[in-house]
Design an enzyme around this catalytic site. Structure first.
Site, short mmCIF file in Angstrom:
data_model
loop_
_atom_site.label_atom_id
_atom_site.label_comp_id
_atom_site.label_asym_id
_atom_site.label_seq_id
_atom_site.Cartn_x
_atom_site.Cartn_y
_atom_site.Cartn_z
N ARG A 1 0.68 -1.21 -0.01
CA ARG A 1 0.01 0.07 0.06
C ARG A 1 1.01 1.16 0.13
O ARG A 1 0.32 2.52 -0.31
CB ARG A 1 -0.92 -0.15 1.20
CG ARG A 1 -2.22 0.84 1.24
CD ARG A 1 -3.24 0.66 2.00
NE ARG A 1 -2.72 0.42 3.52
CZ ARG A 1 -3.78 -0.19 4.36
NH1 ARG A 1 -5.09 -0.11 4.11
NH2 ARG A 1 -3.25 -0.04 5.72
N VAL B 1 -10.02 2.04 -3.94
CA VAL B 1 -9.54 0.62 -3.68
C VAL B 1 -8.52 0.55 -2.53
O VAL B 1 -7.91 1.49 -2.14
CB VAL B 1 -8.62 0.07 -5.26
CG1 VAL B 1 -9.66 0.12 -6.26
CG2 VAL B 1 -7.47 1.03 -5.54
N GLU B 2 -7.92 -0.52 -2.15
CA GLU B 2 -6.92 -0.88 -1.16
C GLU B 2 -7.51 -0.35 0.20
O GLU B 2 -6.45 0.43 0.78
CB GLU B 2 -5.44 -0.46 -1.47
CG GLU B 2 -5.05 -1.43 -2.61
CD GLU B 2 -3.54 -1.38 -2.93
OE1 GLU B 2 -2.81 -0.41 -2.30
OE2 GLU B 2 -2.91 -1.86 -3.88
N GLY B 3 -8.48 -0.14 0.34
CA GLY B 3 -9.05 0.37 1.63
C GLY B 3 -9.68 1.60 1.25
O GLY B 3 -9.01 2.80 1.03
#
Length: 844
Positions: A400, A522-524
């Protein structure tokens, strides 16, 4: 308001007390005690020093009745301090009873929460939580640097890839990358940057990985998204860290050569941000695999939003594993597990596509009904059954930090590069629009935010290369870099106006603008990341005492637990009191006497980061003491605290980046704008936190100690914005450094290269334009309204030569080619007939 009232009452009370008990000596005594607290002495060292001070104060101080009462109180306080130094007595009377109450209030922590907290490492974020960050730790870190092989990849294959890309054709005509681009990506190692060399990969550093993504993102959001996924959280990363040697030897070389295309399926219709509650299941059972009966898993799953799924040949799958027949042991619910599933496995439904905001990177749903695979498909083998969540959160703390921050920074760099040039060559009201204050303000913000993004990207990537796995900073970068990218995209659109809106081959902003919400989501999702993750994870993981206290209280060895809890508790108390004093003193002095690790123009920013770090740490401790577990539910409060932490982290990254780049004098306006903006935001978020704190009395006390002089830190001055905008609207070295990694090769179909060419010509030909204006327009010899007409009249009036006129005409042609937008025949825009879309919701 309440803070100011409390401050006034305290000052008046202190003034009256000083007149009664001896002013100068008492003032010196109080200053000495505050200095001890500021310096964070241990309890024993503080007690010994306080004893000596109190003895001297008693001997030399006033002897009036009020002074005697005051001194008596201080001696009683000293006696209590000495008793606190007797640890057996302290543990019996204070620690044990408090620990019992603490255990009752301590919320239960699930295994997934525990694994998320323990993922990654604590780095500079921990220093900021301390209230007294040790700058030597940050400044001693090695600057990021590319190896010769990594630089050659950027200059060679990466440059060649960018030359192959035509985003209009990709997004509007093909809805996919061309076949030759797919082949180039697979065979030239773009999907193998994180795979070790012994398995045929490139084994690039985190910094090189980041630079490659940033460069591709400056050219094509579709291509950068495609390249990011195989090098982020997915099969290659999980295999590299957790796979069996057999799995690594089979899959990693095939992934490195592009023979296998991976995807990773986590999100589903019923579990998005709450990934730990995925309903997809894998039941341990016996079944047929390649003609023989083996022990395996029967999988049922429904996933969506999976990048590369439509073209993937191997699926990384996250699911919850159950063993109802106890074929593996006594445990029936083994937990989240990750496995590798070949695309052609019976029962797998894959191939359909989502269409994410007109950016056609391969993304789609995957469904599975009664899919049987052997236990050997579990990443790491059967021994890693149930370890999936730990695997995911550990690797997410690195991935991330790289994928989205790098892609977003590359796009922002391209936006600043293009907008700075466009604003210089685009004239309105007889002058470049770059010289209007409103435009200057937007361009300055774009440049300052991009400098901050690039600093966070590069310095954090260097920390990863140094061995860190920065879990909390990864959340900070994910949220703040993508939000800054959103602002840069908006500002670029505002400056370009209609040029940015009209899609077509000439539009170099539109697709980058369209993909912004993808990065936000995306990704949280950013809402989740800001409100729950940054501070929620940071408060427990980075605080020097909270996690120690929690672990000590839960220690099954009661005696060892009490001993550790006692040390942590009294360390925590001293820590809070010290930060209260440090916050108050540095606020009063505007941090002017705080030690800075450097001299010169940036020293004050180091001092202010330390000041706000102490204020932040103090506010966090008061909030956790007063609200306890309720603070987690007060998302707006915890989000503001997370913003303060993030601003301090990002300001630190800016300062370190400036050092890494050799303290370039020309870059100081960017450094100043970035630090001032971030520190001002930290101040305002602290103000918002105090204004909304539910306990008004505590809020007033905190305000008196954090802002005794009020909110005195200011945002960047308008003059600074003009200076900063001038750096990126002219061909300066500062513009070159900020635009590093942007694909700006001069070629017919690269607008960023053509814009730079036009910018250079604008500066070169500016004296000619001025001559026409002064000798022609102002004297009435040149009356034409359009540029070509003025050039022709100036030539006829002998104001310019034929050679000069030709240069101006060629410049105007280049400018108008860049300013013009596309138009189409109506039938060119009609979508071809397609079958109706089908819902991807599927109950497995």
């Amino acid at each position: 308001m309440l803070g100011a009232v409390i401050s006034l009452i305290v000052v008046l009370a202190a003034a009256y007390a000083l007149t009664q008990i001896g002013g100068v000596i008492t003032l010196l005594f109080i200053a000495a005690v505050l200095f001890l607290a500021y310096r964070r002495l241990s309890l024993l060292a503080f007690t010994v020093t306080f004893t000596a001070l109190l003895a001297a104060y008693t001997f030399f101080g006033a002897s009036s009745a009020p002074a005697g009462v005051w001194k008596g109180f201080l001696w009683v306080l000293l006696a209590a301090l000495w008793l606190l130094n007797v640890r057996p007595l302290r543990k019996a009377l204070i620690t044990r009873p408090f620990m019992k109450t603490y255990l009752k209030l301590l919320p239960r922590m699930s295994q997934t929460e525990k694994e998320a907290l323990e993922a990654g490492t604590v780095w500079w974020d921990g220093e900021l939580f301390s209230g007294a960050p040790k700058w030597e730790k940050l400044l001693a870190a090695r600057p990021p640097q590319l190896t010769p092989a990594e630089q050659a990849f950027l200059d060679g294959p990466c440059e060649e890839l960018c030359r192959m890309l035509d985003e209009w054709s990709i997004t509007h005509e093909r809805a996919d990358l061309p076949p030759q681009v797919w082949e180039f990506l697979k065979t030239r190692g773009f999907f193998a940057m994180i795979i070790p060399r012994r398995y045929g990969g490139l084994e690039f550093s985190a910094y090189a990985h980041s630079c490659v993504l940033a460069k591709i993102a400056s050219r094509s959001p579709t291509a950068s998204s495609t390249v990011a996924v195989p090098n982020s959280l997915g099969p290659a990363e999980l295999l590299n860290h957790y796979g069996t040697e057999e799995q690594k030897s089979y899959y990693l070389p095939r992934l490195a050569r592009g023979e296998e295309v991976p995807c990773f399926a986590l999100t589903g219709p019923r579990a998005g941000s709450d990934a730990a509650s995925i309903p997809d299941t894998g039941i341990v059972t016996r079944g047929l695999w390649q003609g023989r009966e083996v022990l395996g898993l029967r999988l049922n799953f429904s996933k969506r939003y999976i990048t590369l799924a439509p073209v993937a040949t191997v699926i990384g799958l996250a699911f919850r594993m159950f063993d109802p027949e106890r074929l593996l042991g006594e445990k029936t619910d083994l937990g989240i597990t990750c496995a590798l599933i070949p695309r052609n496995t019976p029962g797998v439904s894959i191939g359909r596509r989502h269409f994410p905001l007109n950016i056609p990177f391969q993304n789609g749903p995957i469904h599975g009904r009664d899919v049987f695979v052997p236990l050997d498909c579990i990443i790491g083998g059967p021994a890693m059954a149930g370890a999936g969540w730990r695997m995911l959160v550990e690797q997410l703390s690195v991935g991330r930090c790289i994928s989205l921050p790098s892609n977003t920074t590359g796009a922002a760099k391209a936006g600043v590069w293009a907008t700075g040039a466009y604003a210089r060559i685009r004239a309105q009201f007889n002058q470049p629009i770059a010289r209007f204050e409103g435009v200057e303000s937007l361009i300055a913000r774009m440049a300052g935010l991009t400098y901050t993004m690039d600093a966070a990207r590069s310095v954090t990537a260097a920390a990863i290369d140094g061995g860190e796995k920065p879990a909390v900073p990864s959340a900070m970068l994910k949220y703040h870099v993508t939000e800054m990218g959103r602002q840069v995209a908006n500002d670029a659109m505002d400056v370009h106006g209609g040029k940015g809106i009209m899609l077509g081959p000439k539009n170099y902003l539109g697709r980058g603008y369209q993909i912004v919400p993808v990065a936000i989501t995306v990704e949280g999702a950013n809402l989740l990341t800001r409100n729950l993750i940054i501070f929620g994870q940071g408060a427990l993981r980075c605080h020097p005492f909270v996690l120690r206290e929690m672990n000590a209280a839960r220690n099954p060895d009661r005696s060892a637990g009490v001993d550790e809890f006692d040390r942590a508790l009294f360390g925590h108390i001293g820590f809070t009191l010290s930060n209260a004093v440090r916050s108050f003193i540095m606020a009063l002095t505007h941090a002017r006497f705080t030690r800075a690790p450097v001299q010169g123009a940036t020293a004050r920013y180091y001092q202010h980061v330390v000041r706000f770090s102490a204020a932040f740490a103090f506010a966090v401790d008061v909030a956790m003491l007063a609200l306890g577990g309720y603070l987690k539910k007060k998302e707006s409060l915890s989000a503001r605290l997370g913003d303060v932490l993030s601003c301090l982290y990002l300001a630190s990254m800016v300062l370190k980046h400036h050092e890494n780049q050799g303290r370039q004098l020309e870059d100081l306006p960017m450094v100043e704008w970035s630090c001032r903006t971030l520190l001002y935001d930290a101040q305002e978020q602290l103000h918002g936190f105090l204004r909304n704190f539910p306990n008004a009395l505590l809020a007033g006390l905190m305000r008196a100690l954090i802002f005794p002089r009020g909110r005195v830190y200011s945002a960047p001055h308008d003059r600074l914005e003009g200076t900063l905008a001038a750096l990126v609207t002219a061909p300066t070295q500062a513009r070159e450094r900020l635009g590093q990694l942007v694909y700006r090769t001069l070629e017919p179909h690269n607008p960023l290269g053509l814009l730079q060419e036009a910018l250079l010509l604008a500066v070169q030909l500016e004296p000619l334009e001025k001559r026409i204006r002064v000798e022609g327009v102002n004297t009435g010899r040149v009356t034409a309204l359009d540029f070509p007409g003025r050039v022709q009249q100036a030539l006829a009036a002998d104001i310019i030569s034929e050679t000069e006129a030709a240069a101006l005409r060629e410049y105007d042609r280049k400018v108008m080619d860049l300013v013009n937008v596309d138009d189409f025949e109506p039938q060119e825009l009609a979508a071809s007939a397609q079958p109706a879309a089908r819902s991807s919701i599927h109950v497995a």
